[in-house]
Enzyme design. Structure first.
Site, PDB file in Angstrom:
ATOM      1  N   ASP A   7      42.438  49.822  45.984  1.00 60.09           N
ATOM      2  CA  ASP A   7      43.422  48.892  45.416  1.00 60.09           C
ATOM      3  C   ASP A   7      42.616  47.965  44.501  1.00 60.09           C
ATOM      4  O   ASP A   7      41.998  47.014  44.969  1.00 60.09           O
ATOM      5  CB  ASP A   7      44.107  48.096  46.529  1.00 60.09           C
ATOM      6  CG  ASP A   7      45.186  47.165  45.995  1.00 60.09           C
ATOM      7  OD1 ASP A   7      45.701  47.420  44.891  1.00 60.09           O
ATOM      8  OD2 ASP A   7      45.503  46.177  46.680  1.00 60.09           O
ATOM      9  N   GLU A  68      45.215  52.802  42.662  1.00 53.62           N
ATOM     10  CA  GLU A  68      46.563  52.330  42.306  1.00 53.62           C
ATOM     11  C   GLU A  68      46.684  52.250  40.789  1.00 53.62           C
ATOM     12  O   GLU A  68      45.838  51.661  40.113  1.00 53.62           O
ATOM     13  CB  GLU A  68      46.839  50.952  42.926  1.00 53.62           C
ATOM     14  CG  GLU A  68      48.284  50.517  42.726  1.00 53.62           C
ATOM     15  CD  GLU A  68      48.625  49.260  43.520  1.00 53.62           C
ATOM     16  OE1 GLU A  68      48.512  49.313  44.755  1.00 53.62           O
ATOM     17  OE2 GLU A  68      49.006  48.254  42.894  1.00 53.62           O
ATOM     18  N   ASP A 141      45.281  43.709  50.530  1.00 54.47           N
ATOM     19  CA  ASP A 141      44.583  44.654  49.648  1.00 54.47           C
ATOM     20  C   ASP A 141      43.968  45.792  50.457  1.00 54.47           C
ATOM     21  O   ASP A 141      43.937  46.939  50.000  1.00 54.47           O
ATOM     22  CB  ASP A 141      43.482  43.931  48.865  1.00 54.47           C
ATOM     23  CG  ASP A 141      43.968  42.632  48.269  1.00 54.47           C
ATOM     24  OD1 ASP A 141      44.283  42.609  47.081  1.00 54.47           O
ATOM     25  OD2 ASP A 141      44.066  41.647  49.021  1.00 54.47           O
TER      26      ASP A 141
END
Lengths: 188, 188
Positions: A7, A68, A141
């Site tokens: 992430d 992501e 996260d």
């Protein structure tokens, strides 16, 4: 299949390693957050992220990385830094010869919770349940990185099949894949 | 002062090396464009940009890198790729211990032509004149990279003085600079 989920971010870059295959309960092998000092020059923060991700690739030897895919419309102020952090993570994967897949937040939410609009708490709850963790991973996260890795373990092979079909049809063939037949039957 | 200017991009990444000091005519030492294959996976394109910029740093040994600071509002479709290319270029600089400066297109245009809204043809014309080149550098990405390097040669020292003043006042001190006194007098 062992996936390192990322992430991306400069202040907090979440990571999670998950092992498994479609249709079965995946296992979490590691989770954490890479933090960089906001007072450092940008290029040194990128160096910290790249060094940390390179170390994770060496330690966990994943077969794929899932990052992501963030669209810059979402959070204007930090979008460039997020894209750059994602870029140096993808670079670290390429340098380790690990293929990279990109998943949007809604793809990840749909895969883990069945709802592409699930909120952060729901994603964390489902990640904790799916991976059978005793406590919820924090911060968000870290949970998001695990969710990305689970999403790729479950969805990745289907995407790979689509890509192979596209290549067979000559559509959007990545160069790496189209040169593979040359090596068929040749021991390396 | 020798500056490697980078006009970041995945399809075309312009670069130019300029040597000089404020108030004098700078010299161009090299200019070119790094191109990556659009059919390659993103992480492999970033690997190509990073490898090429690392080779340029080794060949030209610049004292600073200047990268165009692009705001994602300008060209939405390619903004993420541009930011990622800039990120891996900045990473290459950090790995070579070369400091990075970021200049906006209007800063560069104002420095090279006196007009922050100059068009591409005007920038190319002024770059050609200022560096005393026999022919105009092409494509525009290469000319832009030279303009960035000239801008930093002329403006960089002023920015550095501002930074030193800010550090002396304890404002926004980068960690690298503030930790330097610990090494004073210690041979490495």
């Amino acid at each position: 299949m062992r996936v390192l989920g990322i992430d991306p971010g400069l202040t907090r870059c979440g990571w999670g390693v998950v092992e498994g295959r479609p249709g079965s309960r995946p296992t979490a092998l590691g989770v954490g957050v890479v933090r960089t000092n906001p007072e450092l020059d940008l290029e040194l923060r990128l160096l910290e992220v790249h060094t940390a991700v390179t170390a994770l690739l060496r330690e966990h030897r994943p077969t794929a990385m899932a990052i992501e895919r963030v669209f810059h419309q979402n959070n204007k102020g930090t979008a460039t830094g997020t894209a750059q952090a994602a870029g140096v993570a993808a670079l670290a994967a390429a340098q380790a010869d690990v293929p990279v897949a990109w998943h949007t937040p809604s793809e990840v939410k749909a895969a883990i919770s069945g709802n592409g609009r699930a909120d952060k708490d729901q994603v964390t709850l489902m990640v904790t349940r799916v991976l059978g963790l005793a406590t919820a991973p924090k911060p968000a996260d870290a949970a998001d990185a695990l969710a990305l890795a689970v999403c790729h373990v479950w969805r990745g092979p289907a995407q790979d099949r689509l890509r192979v079909a596209a290549i067979a049809g000559g559509i959007g063939a990545p160069v790496r894949a189209t040169t593979l037949p040359r090596w068929t039957g040749i021991s390396r």
